[in-house]
Design an enzyme around this catalytic site. Structure first.
Site, PDB file in Angstrom:
ATOM      1  N   SER A 149       0.863  -1.194   0.000  1.00  0.00           N
ATOM      2  CA  SER A 149       0.000   0.000   0.000  1.00  0.00           C
ATOM      3  C   SER A 149       0.892   1.233   0.000  1.00  0.00           C
ATOM      4  CB  SER A 149      -0.879   0.030   1.253  1.00  0.00           C
ATOM      5  OG  SER A 149      -1.498   1.295   1.378  1.00  0.00           O
ATOM      6  N   TYR A 162      -1.098   0.378  10.372  1.00  0.00           N
ATOM      7  CA  TYR A 162      -1.234  -0.156   9.007  1.00  0.00           C
ATOM      8  C   TYR A 162       0.004   0.190   8.184  1.00  0.00           C
ATOM      9  CZ  TYR A 162      -3.495  -0.806   4.381  1.00  0.00           C
ATOM     10  OH  TYR A 162      -3.825  -1.199   3.107  1.00  0.00           O
TER      11      TYR A 162
END
Ligand SMILES: NC(=O)c1ccc[n+]([C@@H]2O[C@H](COP(=O)([O-])OP(=O)(O)OC[C@H]3O[C@@H](n4cnc5c(N)ncnc54)[C@H](O)[C@@H]3O)[C@@H](O)[C@H]2O)c1
Length: 268
Positions: A149, A162
């Protein structure tokens, strides 16, 4: 039987897709089958895996649906053994699992921190290592892909857990590529900015912001990520390893715009 036009080199390969029953994972399972692979569709939700495996069988490829929690090592090892019993030794794998665990670091609990790493990093490490061990045991070359990501490179407020886990993934593919390359195993990541997976709702304001800031003006479709994963797993990427492929609609070309300096002019 491989055809002379099998540029992807995927005909009759055995693929395993962890998280392969939904969203990007669903599209990845279907793209691999369309390219000629037999596919083990693994998911923690049984109906999701079964639905996609059924669709693949209906298309003429072999497929098996398997239920597994990829964050539990015994479950991963047992699932890989069942996939190989059903379809033969695995050649390629993708992990398409991850979830935002959002929160400001000052308030983040240790449980949240560990959950962010478990679902975003352990969920890649365990299946990748199990598949690499199988490939080496069987003396086969192979390819492994995951989904990182942009949060792993830049992060943002609330992305601490995250982002750190995805940064770990981006680092891990390079170590895996270095350690497993001599065995003929390639390891890469596809890196989305935003992707319109079914569980996400960007809202009108979010979509308007993307239209304004992203060169391609919209989030990726799950299939656009699946196509990037297929490329990384295929013979077209036979000399690509340890690479984190931006699949971001040009988002990385707009840092200056986002910082408000993209429209500067000289004072004189
Ligand atoms: N959607 C985005 O905008 C975006 C942006 C950047 C990165 N990503 C990354 O893309 C990847 C896929 O995202 P998605 O939105 O398609 O995910 P998703 O949640 O829609 O699908 C994930 C699949 O994995 C399964 N799963 C969840 N936990 C599991 C477990 N422990 N064991 C086995 N299966 C499990 C789910 O049932 C589901 O079928 C993730 O790694 C995510 O971090 C997404």
């Amino acid at each position: 039987m491989a055809s002379s036009t099998d540029m992807l080199g995927m005909t009759d390969k055995v693929a395993i897709v962890w998280g392969g029953g939904y969203g990007m994972g669903e599209r990845t399972s279907l793209r691999l089958a369309e390219a000629g692979a037999h596919v083990a569709v693994v998911d923690i939700v049984p109906e999701r895996a079964e639905k996609i495996a059924e669709e693949i069988r209906a298309s003429g490829r072999r497929a098996v649906a398997l239920v597994c929690d990829v964050t539990v090592e015994e479950s991963v090892v047992e699932t890989l053994a069942r996939a190989e019993e059903a379809l033969g030794a695995v050649d390629v794998m993708a992990t398409v699992i991850g979830l935002g665990v959002w929160g400001q670091l000052l308030d983040f609990t240790l449980d949240q921190w560990e959950e962010a790493h478990r679902i975003n990093l352990t969920s890649f490490f365990l299946p990748a290592r199990a598949v690499a061990r199988s490939l080496i045991r069987n003396g086969k070359p192979g390819a492994i892909a995951c989904v990182s990501s942009v949060s792993g490179l830049t992060s943002a407020p609330n992305h601490g857990g995250y982002g750190a886990a995805k940064a770990g993934m981006i680092n891990l593919i390079r170590t895996m590529a270095a350690e497993w390359g001599p065995h003929g195993i390639r390891v890469n990541a596809a890196m989305p900015g935003s992707c319109a997976t079914p569980r996400l709702d960007f809202g009108e304001a979010g979509l308007a912001k993307m239209k304004e800031l992203l060169p391609l003006g919209r989030p990726a479709t799950p299939d656009e990520l699946a196509k990037a994963i297929l490329f990384l797993l295929s013979d077209l990427a036979s000399y690509v390893t340890g690479h984190n492929l931006w699949v971001d609609g040009g988002w990385n070309s707009t840092f200056l715009m986002q910082a408000g300096t993209g429209s500067m002019t000289n004072a004189r």
